[in-house]
Structures are given as C-alpha cells and as structure tokens.
Design a protein around this motif. Structure first.
Motif, mmCIF file in Angstrom:
data_model
loop_
_atom_site.group_PDB
_atom_site.id
_atom_site.type_symbol
_atom_site.label_atom_id
_atom_site.label_comp_id
_atom_site.label_asym_id
_atom_site.label_seq_id
_atom_site.Cartn_x
_atom_site.Cartn_y
_atom_site.Cartn_z
ATOM 1 N N VAL A 10 21.677 -17.999 6.080
ATOM 2 C CA VAL A 10 21.112 -16.773 6.636
ATOM 3 C C VAL A 10 21.813 -16.437 7.944
ATOM 4 O O VAL A 10 21.869 -17.257 8.853
ATOM 5 N N GLU A 11 22.323 -15.209 8.029
ATOM 6 C CA GLU A 11 22.966 -14.731 9.260
ATOM 7 C C GLU A 11 22.004 -13.833 10.027
ATOM 8 O O GLU A 11 21.129 -13.204 9.434
ATOM 9 N N SER A 12 22.247 -13.739 11.323
ATOM 10 C CA SER A 12 21.489 -12.789 12.147
ATOM 11 C C SER A 12 22.327 -12.425 13.359
ATOM 12 O O SER A 12 23.283 -13.136 13.700
ATOM 13 N N GLY A 13 21.983 -11.302 13.986
ATOM 14 C CA GLY A 13 22.608 -10.945 15.244
ATOM 15 C C GLY A 13 23.565 -9.773 15.204
ATOM 16 O O GLY A 13 24.123 -9.403 16.235
ATOM 17 N N CYS A 25 24.037 -18.340 12.476
ATOM 18 C CA CYS A 25 24.002 -18.709 11.062
ATOM 19 C C CYS A 25 23.175 -19.982 10.928
ATOM 20 O O CYS A 25 23.405 -20.958 11.638
ATOM 21 N N ARG A 26 22.236 -19.933 10.011
ATOM 22 C CA ARG A 26 21.413 -21.120 9.748
ATOM 23 C C ARG A 26 21.554 -21.498 8.283
ATOM 24 O O ARG A 26 21.371 -20.655 7.401
ATOM 25 N N VAL A 27 21.862 -22.753 8.048
ATOM 26 C CA VAL A 27 21.993 -23.265 6.683
ATOM 27 C C VAL A 27 20.836 -24.210 6.427
ATOM 28 O O VAL A 27 20.719 -25.243 7.095
ATOM 29 N N THR A 32 23.349 -25.289 12.112
ATOM 30 C CA THR A 32 23.425 -23.923 12.606
ATOM 31 C C THR A 32 24.737 -23.732 13.343
ATOM 32 O O THR A 32 25.297 -24.683 13.900
ATOM 33 N N ALA A 33 25.216 -22.499 13.343
ATOM 34 C CA ALA A 33 26.464 -22.189 14.028
ATOM 35 C C ALA A 33 26.342 -20.827 14.686
ATOM 36 O O ALA A 33 25.690 -19.926 14.159
#
Length: 126
Positions: free
Chosen positions: A5-8, A22-24, A80-81
């Motif tokens: 999931v991406e955000s921002g 990014c959260r995996v 997360t990255a």
C-alpha cells in the motif's frame, strides 16, 4: 496474503518536496528482510525504476537518473519504506508504484518484483 500500500501522493508546485510511504503487510515473520522498490509510470511510457531498499541492511539502489533529488529509507514500521523527493520538476509527474519481493538484492527491473501496490499520483505543476 502480501499486500503493498502506497500513500503520500498529491499536487505540488515545482521545487517542492514530497514524501511517499509504502507499507508491505502479510510478510511471514520468518522472512527478516525483503526488497522494496519505487517505480513510476506516465501514460504511454514504460514503468521505470526510481529506487530500491533492502529492509534488513538498508542497502539502497538508484538508477543514475534518480541520484541526488530522490532518497529512499526504511520507515518506522516493519517492511516499510519512505521515498523522499526533493526539488520536484514537472517531468516528475507520474503514477508512483511501490513493489516488494522476498529478495536480498535490489534492482530497478519491473520483472524482479512480484507484489505491487495500486499506485499513487504525483503531479508537479504551477
């Protein structure tokens, strides 16, 4: 079930900065390190690699064209990255995708990543 999931994303002016996350999730606890990468794509063009990080040792990879203004780092949570983008230009406008793979090395190749997020739009315009 692994989920990315991406955000921002958003609309910013030229010269501004933006931070993508990014959260995996769903990665087995037995896997202590994965590769997380950012790619971007504009309509009519191929998806291109922006940066990559190995969550275990923090090793990073950048194609030459992205060295300097873009920086990837590990986030606070597991797997997360963060992609920090500075001095954004109109040509950075694209859909940015996060991808993950249970790998111990980074690459900028689409084919090396099996799990993908839905993408987040970044628009740089005055």
């Amino acid at each position: 079930q692994v989920e990315v999931v991406e955000s921002g994303g958003g609309l910013v002016q030229p010269g501004a900065s933006l931070r993508l996350s990014c959260r995996v999730s769903g990665v087995t606890l037995e896997l202590d390190s994965i590769a997380i990468a950012w790619f971007r794509q504009v309509p009519g063009k191929e998806r291109e690699g922006v940066s990559c990080i190995i969550t275990g040792d923090g090793d990073t990879y950048y194609p030459d064209s992205f060295k300097g203004r873009f920086a990837i780092s590990r986030g606070n949570g597991r797997n997360t990255a963060i992609l920090q983008m500075n001095n954004l230009k109109p040509e950075d406008t694209a859909t940015y995708y996060c991808a993950a793979d249970p790998s111990s090395y980074c690459s900028g190749n689409v084919a090396d990543f099996r799990k993908w997020g839905q993408g987040t739009q970044v628009t740089v315009s005055s």
